[in-house]
Scaffold this motif. Sequence first.
Motif, PDB file in Angstrom:
ATOM      1  N   SER A 142     -31.831   6.537 -19.002  1.00 22.58           N
ATOM      2  CA  SER A 142     -33.054   7.050 -18.363  1.00 22.58           C
ATOM      3  C   SER A 142     -33.099   6.660 -16.893  1.00 22.58           C
ATOM      4  O   SER A 142     -33.381   7.493 -16.023  1.00 22.58           O
ATOM      5  N   TYR A 146     -32.612   9.227 -13.669  1.00 32.66           N
ATOM      6  CA  TYR A 146     -33.740   9.316 -12.750  1.00 32.66           C
ATOM      7  C   TYR A 146     -33.281   9.038 -11.312  1.00 32.66           C
ATOM      8  O   TYR A 146     -33.651   9.753 -10.384  1.00 32.66           O
ATOM      9  N   ARG A 152     -34.965  13.910 -15.647  1.00 33.69           N
ATOM     10  CA  ARG A 152     -35.576  13.016 -16.628  1.00 33.69           C
ATOM     11  C   ARG A 152     -34.763  13.105 -17.912  1.00 33.69           C
ATOM     12  O   ARG A 152     -34.655  14.164 -18.503  1.00 33.69           O
ATOM     13  N   ILE A 159     -36.334  16.828 -10.862  1.00 34.44           N
ATOM     14  CA  ILE A 159     -37.582  16.319 -10.329  1.00 34.44           C
ATOM     15  C   ILE A 159     -37.808  16.974  -8.972  1.00 34.44           C
ATOM     16  O   ILE A 159     -36.993  16.850  -8.061  1.00 34.44           O
TER      17      ILE A 159
END
Length: 182
Positions: A142, A146, A152, A159
Motif C-alpha cells: 500500500s 501510494y 491506491r 491519484i
Amino acid sequence: MHLKHRLRDATLAGLAAFTAVIILSYLKSWTHFMVLSAPLGATLVLLLLLPSAPLSRPKHVILGHLLTTILSVLGLQFIPDPMFGLAVCFGLSFTLMVLTDTLHPPAGANPILIYLADPELAPMDFILPTLFGTLFMVGFASIYHYIFTHRRYPFGPKIAKTNKTEEHLQNHSDITKTKRAP
C-alpha cells in the motif's frame, strides 16, 4: 511500455523487494520467529508487480495464507502419516480457497513449507508469522504504490493531482446545470 519506463518500474520494484526482505529479516532476529518465507516472497511479487490482479487483493493474500496455514497445522496434529497429511492438506487448501473466495497461488505452497518444517513447532509458531507477514506485505505494498506509482493498492485510479477548489467549482457547476434543466 517504453524501455525507460520498464527499467524505472523494475528498478523501483526491485528496491522495494530488497527493502521488504531486509525489514522482515531484521524483524526475525528481533521477534525470534520466521516472518519471511518463500510463499510470502511470491506474494510480494504479485503485490508489487500485479497489484490490480484479483488474486492480489488483501482478502486473498491474508485469508488465503491463513487458511492454508491453519489447515496444514491441523493436518500435522491429526494426520499421523506426513506424506498423506501433506497430500490431504495440499489438495484441501485448493478446494477451501476456491470455496471461500480467497484463492492466492503463493498460499498454496504453505502446506509444503509447513510439512518440511520442524513438526515439533507449536501451531502458533506457524500461524502468527503468517498473519504478521501477510499484514506487513499488504501494508508495505500500500505504501509502495501510494508513493511510487501514485495508485491506491489494490484498486483505484491514479491519484489525481488536481486543485480541490477547481474540483469543487466543477462539481458545483454540474449541480447548477442539472437544477436549471427542465
